[in-house]
Design a protein around this motif. Structure first.
Motif, PDB file in Angstrom:
ATOM      1  N   LEU A   1     -50.501   3.899  25.399  1.00 23.01           N
ATOM      2  CA  LEU A   1     -49.679   3.887  26.610  1.00 23.01           C
ATOM      3  C   LEU A   1     -48.573   4.934  26.513  1.00 23.01           C
ATOM      4  O   LEU A   1     -48.104   5.234  25.401  1.00 23.01           O
ATOM      5  CB  LEU A   1     -49.043   2.508  26.821  1.00 23.01           C
ATOM      6  CG  LEU A   1     -49.612   1.673  27.979  1.00 23.01           C
ATOM      7  CD1 LEU A   1     -51.069   1.357  27.709  1.00 23.01           C
ATOM      8  CD2 LEU A   1     -48.811   0.400  28.162  1.00 23.01           C
ATOM      9  N   PRO A   2     -48.153   5.506  27.641  1.00 22.25           N
ATOM     10  CA  PRO A   2     -47.019   6.429  27.611  1.00 22.25           C
ATOM     11  C   PRO A   2     -45.788   5.756  27.012  1.00 22.25           C
ATOM     12  O   PRO A   2     -45.606   4.537  27.117  1.00 22.25           O
ATOM     13  CB  PRO A   2     -46.799   6.757  29.090  1.00 22.25           C
ATOM     14  CG  PRO A   2     -48.101   6.469  29.751  1.00 22.25           C
ATOM     15  CD  PRO A   2     -48.711   5.333  28.987  1.00 22.25           C
ATOM     16  N   ARG A   3     -44.964   6.563  26.372  1.00 22.33           N
ATOM     17  CA  ARG A   3     -43.783   6.013  25.700  1.00 22.33           C
ATOM     18  C   ARG A   3     -42.893   5.235  26.668  1.00 22.33           C
ATOM     19  O   ARG A   3     -42.351   4.183  26.326  1.00 22.33           O
ATOM     20  CB  ARG A   3     -42.990   7.157  25.066  1.00 22.33           C
ATOM     21  CG  ARG A   3     -41.777   6.685  24.263  1.00 22.33           C
ATOM     22  CD  ARG A   3     -41.152   7.825  23.500  1.00 22.33           C
ATOM     23  NE  ARG A   3     -42.102   8.379  22.531  1.00 22.33           N
ATOM     24  CZ  ARG A   3     -41.797   9.379  21.715  1.00 22.33           C
ATOM     25  NH1 ARG A   3     -40.600   9.951  21.777  1.00 22.33           N
ATOM     26  NH2 ARG A   3     -42.695   9.826  20.864  1.00 22.33           N
ATOM     27  N   LYS A   4     -42.755   5.733  27.887  1.00 22.77           N
ATOM     28  CA  LYS A   4     -41.910   5.063  28.876  1.00 22.77           C
ATOM     29  C   LYS A   4     -42.415   3.655  29.180  1.00 22.77           C
ATOM     30  O   LYS A   4     -41.629   2.711  29.285  1.00 22.77           O
ATOM     31  CB  LYS A   4     -41.862   5.889  30.158  1.00 22.77           C
ATOM     32  CG  LYS A   4     -40.942   5.326  31.229  1.00 22.77           C
ATOM     33  CD  LYS A   4     -40.901   6.237  32.457  1.00 22.77           C
ATOM     34  CE  LYS A   4     -39.989   5.659  33.533  1.00 22.77           C
ATOM     35  NZ  LYS A   4     -39.962   6.533  34.740  1.00 22.77           N
ATOM     36  N   ALA A   5     -43.739   3.498  29.320  1.00 19.45           N
ATOM     37  CA  ALA A   5     -44.325   2.184  29.603  1.00 19.45           C
ATOM     38  C   ALA A   5     -44.119   1.242  28.427  1.00 19.45           C
ATOM     39  O   ALA A   5     -43.793   0.052  28.604  1.00 19.45           O
ATOM     40  CB  ALA A   5     -45.810   2.330  29.912  1.00 19.45           C
ATOM     41  N   ASN A   6     -44.293   1.750  27.194  1.00 21.46           N
ATOM     42  CA  ASN A   6     -44.072   0.926  26.010  1.00 21.46           C
ATOM     43  C   ASN A   6     -42.633   0.459  25.908  1.00 21.46           C
ATOM     44  O   ASN A   6     -42.363  -0.725  25.670  1.00 21.46           O
ATOM     45  CB  ASN A   6     -44.448   1.730  24.757  1.00 21.46           C
ATOM     46  CG  ASN A   6     -45.871   1.484  24.298  1.00 21.46           C
ATOM     47  OD1 ASN A   6     -46.186   0.427  23.782  1.00 21.46           O
ATOM     48  ND2 ASN A   6     -46.730   2.474  24.507  1.00 21.46           N
ATOM     49  N   ILE A   7     -41.716   1.395  26.091  1.00 22.14           N
ATOM     50  CA  ILE A   7     -40.296   1.036  25.987  1.00 22.14           C
ATOM     51  C   ILE A   7     -39.909   0.027  27.065  1.00 22.14           C
ATOM     52  O   ILE A   7     -39.193  -0.946  26.794  1.00 22.14           O
ATOM     53  CB  ILE A   7     -39.427   2.304  26.087  1.00 22.14           C
ATOM     54  CG1 ILE A   7     -39.642   3.181  24.846  1.00 22.14           C
ATOM     55  CG2 ILE A   7     -37.946   1.932  26.224  1.00 22.14           C
ATOM     56  CD1 ILE A   7     -38.952   4.524  24.914  1.00 22.14           C
ATOM     57  N   GLY A   8     -40.418   0.234  28.288  1.00 23.90           N
ATOM     58  CA  GLY A   8     -40.115  -0.705  29.366  1.00 23.90           C
ATOM     59  C   GLY A   8     -40.642  -2.105  29.065  1.00 23.90           C
ATOM     60  O   GLY A   8     -39.951  -3.100  29.300  1.00 23.90           O
ATOM     61  N   MET A   9     -41.876  -2.180  28.539  1.00 23.09           N
ATOM     62  CA  MET A   9     -42.479  -3.474  28.225  1.00 23.09           C
ATOM     63  C   MET A   9     -41.677  -4.205  27.154  1.00 23.09           C
ATOM     64  O   MET A   9     -41.295  -5.378  27.333  1.00 23.09           O
ATOM     65  CB  MET A   9     -43.923  -3.273  27.757  1.00 23.09           C
ATOM     66  CG  MET A   9     -44.617  -4.543  27.299  1.00 23.09           C
ATOM     67  SD  MET A   9     -46.341  -4.238  26.798  1.00 23.09           S
ATOM     68  CE  MET A   9     -46.107  -3.243  25.317  1.00 23.09           C
ATOM     69  N   TRP A  10     -41.377  -3.522  26.059  1.00 26.37           N
ATOM     70  CA  TRP A  10     -40.669  -4.185  24.957  1.00 26.37           C
ATOM     71  C   TRP A  10     -39.215  -4.468  25.308  1.00 26.37           C
ATOM     72  O   TRP A  10     -38.645  -5.465  24.835  1.00 26.37           O
ATOM     73  CB  TRP A  10     -40.774  -3.345  23.690  1.00 26.37           C
ATOM     74  CG  TRP A  10     -42.167  -3.335  23.133  1.00 26.37           C
ATOM     75  CD1 TRP A  10     -43.006  -2.274  23.033  1.00 26.37           C
ATOM     76  CD2 TRP A  10     -42.883  -4.466  22.638  1.00 26.37           C
ATOM     77  NE1 TRP A  10     -44.218  -2.658  22.498  1.00 26.37           N
ATOM     78  CE2 TRP A  10     -44.174  -3.995  22.240  1.00 26.37           C
ATOM     79  CE3 TRP A  10     -42.598  -5.810  22.481  1.00 26.37           C
ATOM     80  CZ2 TRP A  10     -45.144  -4.834  21.710  1.00 26.37           C
ATOM     81  CZ3 TRP A  10     -43.567  -6.653  21.951  1.00 26.37           C
ATOM     82  CH2 TRP A  10     -44.816  -6.170  21.560  1.00 26.37           C
ATOM     83  N   ALA A  11     -38.625  -3.632  26.146  1.00 24.49           N
ATOM     84  CA  ALA A  11     -37.251  -3.905  26.578  1.00 24.49           C
ATOM     85  C   ALA A  11     -37.183  -5.186  27.400  1.00 24.49           C
ATOM     86  O   ALA A  11     -36.262  -6.003  27.239  1.00 24.49           O
ATOM     87  CB  ALA A  11     -36.712  -2.722  27.385  1.00 24.49           C
ATOM     88  N   ALA A  12     -38.176  -5.382  28.282  1.00 21.72           N
ATOM     89  CA  ALA A  12     -38.223  -6.604  29.092  1.00 21.72           C
ATOM     90  C   ALA A  12     -38.426  -7.833  28.215  1.00 21.72           C
ATOM     91  O   ALA A  12     -37.784  -8.878  28.418  1.00 21.72           O
ATOM     92  CB  ALA A  12     -39.336  -6.502  30.127  1.00 21.72           C
ATOM     93  N   VAL A  13     -39.310  -7.711  27.220  1.00 26.14           N
ATOM     94  CA  VAL A  13     -39.556  -8.830  26.304  1.00 26.14           C
ATOM     95  C   VAL A  13     -38.294  -9.153  25.505  1.00 26.14           C
ATOM     96  O   VAL A  13     -37.905 -10.324  25.365  1.00 26.14           O
ATOM     97  CB  VAL A  13     -40.730  -8.507  25.353  1.00 26.14           C
ATOM     98  CG1 VAL A  13     -40.855  -9.581  24.269  1.00 26.14           C
ATOM     99  CG2 VAL A  13     -42.035  -8.386  26.139  1.00 26.14           C
TER     100      VAL A  13
END
Length: 422
Positions: free
Chosen positions: A257-269
């Motif tokens: 996944l693009p870095r932005k999508a990964n960071i967004g997912m883990w930030a929400a978690v």
């Protein structure tokens, strides 16, 4: 039609082993048969993933198709409502049979009364320490608001999750009979429990946990990052089991996944974990996690020792996991045996991470990363529960729900599966 028959047979065999298999397959034969049937479902799907290669996310289905699938999924769970109504009436005081529902309700009522909820219960002579994560008991707000039995919350969430599963299934261009079979596999599991394991599904809210895992599974199957994020939050904040799968998932998703999508997912978690657990509970008393684990370990030791004059280990009786066999094989006192059993369980979790990453690396570009993470999640659950030192029959509601999802995905595979309902 051979594939639907084999998938359904494997799944029914797994359900049968959990609810009543020991009577026919024996103390040793039943857990082995259960384990092998679950591994067969996982292995079959891994073979399919390797054969089909990388797939693209499905396009959004047209609204009528999504609604049709959702209605079929919810109607399937609706079929079980009379059975649950009968069971809840039959076991109208679950607190007399198990402390699970009582613990969940006490956590909720303490919290809504402005009291810190995590301390031993005074309702029982053994003063159980509540080990449940917030999203296992906060949804009881629904039952308190509607003034209904707390156990209906789990059925409601299961109904919604299976509706989401139905909407996902209906996006595929396969025979309508295949769609219906796939949608109803989780319902088959519920019917097995309500008809042959009534007490076990009546004294817990494991249907709620199963619903959470179904949401995550659908997110992974559809490569929907929003559903995946919601599913991760729901599962992590209700039970810690899935943390052992997270390293494999995080590494594979970071690679794809693009870095932005990964960071967004883990930030929400991370934010959800901070808001729902760290700030309101853990910071106020950092010992709650340690005390919860200690209490769970104490329960496992007491179970291995057995209860009553005949020293019966009641969770060993159905023979739905391997603890009974390991108690006979392992050396030392019970405390040492339970410690070794946990070490064996942890070793499997580590080995699954290593094996999964090695297999994915060798097949990267030839296997769908999201669906591989999904089947590995299922395998983590299978090994975690089958080699656990303590397992109640209702725990397998989650295992079998995931088996139903994997079985449904097997049914969707093959020629003619690519496409979208109109």
């Amino acid at each position: 039609m051979i594939k639907p028959i084999l998938v359904t047979a494997l799944f029914i065999l797994s359900c049968f082993c959990v609810v009543n298999g020991r009577e026919y397959l024996g103390t040793d034969g039943n857990p082995i048969t259960l384990f092998l049937s679950l591994l067969a479902i996982a292995g079959w799907y891994i073979y399919i993933l390797r054969r089909e290669g990388v797939t693209q996310p499905l396009l959004p289905a047209r609204l009528p198709a999504a609604i049709t699938g959702a209605l079929v999924g919810m109607a399937g769970v609706g079929i079980t409502v009379p059975s649950f109504d009968r069971l809840f009436e039959q076991y109208n005081n679950p607190g007399a049979l198990s402390d699970v529902i009582t613990q969940l309700d006490v956590l909720y009522t303490r919290y809504t009364s402005g009291v810190f909820p995590y301390y031993p219960l005074e309702e029982y002579s053994w003063h159980p320490y509540p080990v449940y994560m917030p999203l296992n008991w906060l949804p009881l707000a629904i039952s308190h608001l509607l003034k209904v039995d707390n156990r209906w919350v789990g059925i409601l969430l299961m109904l919604l999750a299976n509706g989401l599963w139905g909407a996902y299934i209906w996006r595929h261009a396969v025979n309508i009979a295949i769609k219906i079979i796939a949608i109803l596999l989780p319902v088959v599991m519920l019917l097995f429990y309500t008809n042959w394991a009534g007490m076990d599904i009546s004294v817990s809210l494991e249907t709620m946990i199963a619903a959470y895992y179904i949401v995550l599974a659908i997110g992974l199957a559809s490569k929907n990052i929003y559903l995946i994020t919601v599913g991760l939050i729901l599962c992590l904040l209700s039970r810690y089991t899935m943390i052992f799968w997270l390293p494999l998932f995080a590494i594979i998703y970071w690679q794809n996944l693009p870095r932005k999508a990964n960071i967004g997912m883990w930030a929400a978690v991370a934010l959800a974990f901070l808001v729902f657990y760290i700030l309101p509970f853990y910071i106020k008393d950092p010992s709650i996690l340690k005390d919860g684990v200690a209490y769970h370990n104490h329960c496992a030791i007491e179970e291995w020792k057995g209860y009553g004059e005949e020293r019966i280990s009641y969770t060993f009786v159905p023979s739905i996991y391997f603890a009974s066999q390991f108690r006979n094989w392992l050396p030392g006192a019970v405390e040492q045996q339970v410690f070794i059993m946990r070490a064996i369980q942890a070793s499997f979790m580590i080995l699954l991470n290593i094996a999964g990453l090695v297999y994915y690396r060798k097949n990267k570009g030839r296997i769908d990363y999201a669906k591989f993470c999904l089947v590995m999640l299922f395998l983590f659950l299978v090994f975690f529960y089958m080699f656990s030192p303590l397992l109640y029959k209702y725990y397998h509601i989650v295992t079998l729900s995931m088996a139903a999802i994997i079985g449904g995905l097997i049914l969707l595979s093959g020629k003619g599966r690519v496409g979208h309902s109109k």
